[in-house]
Motif scaffolding. Structure first.
Motif, PDB file in Angstrom:
ATOM      1  N   GLY A   2       0.816  -1.216   0.000  1.00  0.00           N
ATOM      2  CA  GLY A   2       0.000   0.000   0.000  1.00  0.00           C
ATOM      3  C   GLY A   2       0.845   1.259   0.000  1.00  0.00           C
ATOM      4  N   LEU A   3       1.977   1.243   0.705  1.00  0.00           N
ATOM      5  CA  LEU A   3       2.872   2.400   0.716  1.00  0.00           C
ATOM      6  C   LEU A   3       3.523   2.623  -0.648  1.00  0.00           C
ATOM      7  CD1 LEU A   3       4.637   2.028   4.173  1.00  0.00           C
ATOM      8  CD2 LEU A   3       3.027   3.794   3.477  1.00  0.00           C
ATOM      9  N   VAL A   4       3.915   1.541  -1.305  1.00  0.00           N
ATOM     10  CA  VAL A   4       4.554   1.667  -2.613  1.00  0.00           C
ATOM     11  C   VAL A   4       3.586   2.270  -3.632  1.00  0.00           C
ATOM     12  CG1 VAL A   4       5.466   0.326  -4.553  1.00  0.00           C
ATOM     13  CG2 VAL A   4       6.249  -0.147  -2.247  1.00  0.00           C
ATOM     14  N   PHE A   5       2.332   1.855  -3.579  1.00  0.00           N
ATOM     15  CA  PHE A   5       1.350   2.338  -4.552  1.00  0.00           C
ATOM     16  C   PHE A   5       0.521   3.505  -4.045  1.00  0.00           C
ATOM     17  CE2 PHE A   5       2.432  -1.730  -6.344  1.00  0.00           C
ATOM     18  CZ  PHE A   5       2.559  -1.399  -7.672  1.00  0.00           C
ATOM     19  N   GLN A   6       0.959   4.121  -2.958  1.00  0.00           N
ATOM     20  CA  GLN A   6       0.392   5.349  -2.427  1.00  0.00           C
ATOM     21  C   GLN A   6      -1.129   5.274  -2.202  1.00  0.00           C
ATOM     22  OE1 GLN A   6       1.644   8.389  -5.125  1.00  0.00           O
ATOM     23  NE2 GLN A   6       3.783   8.225  -4.502  1.00  0.00           N
ATOM     24  N   THR A   7      -1.558   4.240  -1.513  1.00  0.00           N
ATOM     25  CA  THR A   7      -2.969   4.178  -1.123  1.00  0.00           C
ATOM     26  C   THR A   7      -3.186   5.147   0.034  1.00  0.00           C
ATOM     27  OG1 THR A   7      -2.563   2.358   0.410  1.00  0.00           O
ATOM     28  CG2 THR A   7      -3.234   1.772  -1.831  1.00  0.00           C
ATOM     29  N   PRO A   8      -4.405   5.573   0.262  1.00  0.00           N
ATOM     30  CA  PRO A   8      -4.659   6.482   1.389  1.00  0.00           C
ATOM     31  C   PRO A   8      -4.255   5.851   2.714  1.00  0.00           C
ATOM     32  CG  PRO A   8      -6.559   6.411  -0.061  1.00  0.00           C
ATOM     33  CD  PRO A   8      -5.611   5.366  -0.550  1.00  0.00           C
ATOM     34  N   LYS A   9      -3.828   6.683   3.647  1.00  0.00           N
ATOM     35  CA  LYS A   9      -3.290   6.189   4.922  1.00  0.00           C
ATOM     36  C   LYS A   9      -4.369   5.597   5.830  1.00  0.00           C
ATOM     37  CE  LYS A   9       0.887   7.960   4.298  1.00  0.00           C
ATOM     38  NZ  LYS A   9       1.374   7.397   3.076  1.00  0.00           N
ATOM     39  N   MET A  47      -5.286   1.857   5.217  1.00  0.00           N
ATOM     40  CA  MET A  47      -4.145   0.958   5.048  1.00  0.00           C
ATOM     41  C   MET A  47      -4.092  -0.111   6.142  1.00  0.00           C
ATOM     42  SD  MET A  47      -0.263   1.991   4.193  1.00  0.00           S
ATOM     43  CE  MET A  47      -0.813   3.287   3.114  1.00  0.00           C
TER      44      MET A  47
END
Length: 159
Positions: free
Chosen positions: A18-25, A28
């Motif tokens: 999720g961090l690599v693909f910039q999902t909302p925090k 997550m």
């Protein structure tokens, strides 16, 4: 202890994805929990039945079902919850072995591992498809259930 460590590793893997693909925090953590639950289902079904295909299908179904439910509660698209949960189930080993056997010119093993990779990917896709269609049908069923059983307007004559 085995299942706890598997859950934690799956949770960290989903959050890293999720961090690599910039999902909302905000969603997550829920995506990570969803991935951990899905991985535990995969491991337990695979150990009990001996079938990786059945474990993949059931865990993809449960991940997609939880994701649809969380998408309604937290008002995010379901894909934000599904993709980090499913990433642990992707058949990376089978695809790697297919390429390795292809490079070494071992055609029978290429076909065997290619079939395994395609079957696992199909189990993931079918689990998500079945869960999503089940969720959509239940939502429509709740909306139309009163219309189908309310025959008072149908039999009432207009004057």
């Amino acid at each position: 202890m085995f299942y706890i460590s598997q859950f934690i590793i799956s949770f960290i893997c989903a959050i890293g994805f999720g961090l690599v693909f910039q999902t909302p925090k905000k969603p997550m953590i829920i995506s990570g929990l969803n991935a951990g639950i899905g991985w535990l289902i995969y491991k337990s079904v695979t150990i009990k039945t001996g079938s990786a295909y059945m474990g993949t299908f059931l865990s993809a179904f449960v991940i997609a079902f939880i994701s649809e439910y969380c998408a309604k509660i937290f008002r995010y698209p379901a894909v934000i919850f599904i993709v980090p949960g499913i990433i642990n189930l992707c058949p990376g080993e089978a695809i790697f072995n297919t390429m390795k056997y292809f490079i070494n010119n071992e055609s029978t093993l290429v076909l065997l591992t290619l079939f395994k990779a395609m079957a696992l990917a199909g189990a993931i896709a079918f689990g998500i498809l079945l869960s999503t269609s089940f969720s959509t049908n239940m939502k429509n069923f709740r909306r139309r259930s009163t219309k189908r059983t309310n025959y008072t307007n149908y039999f009432r004559r207009k004057k």
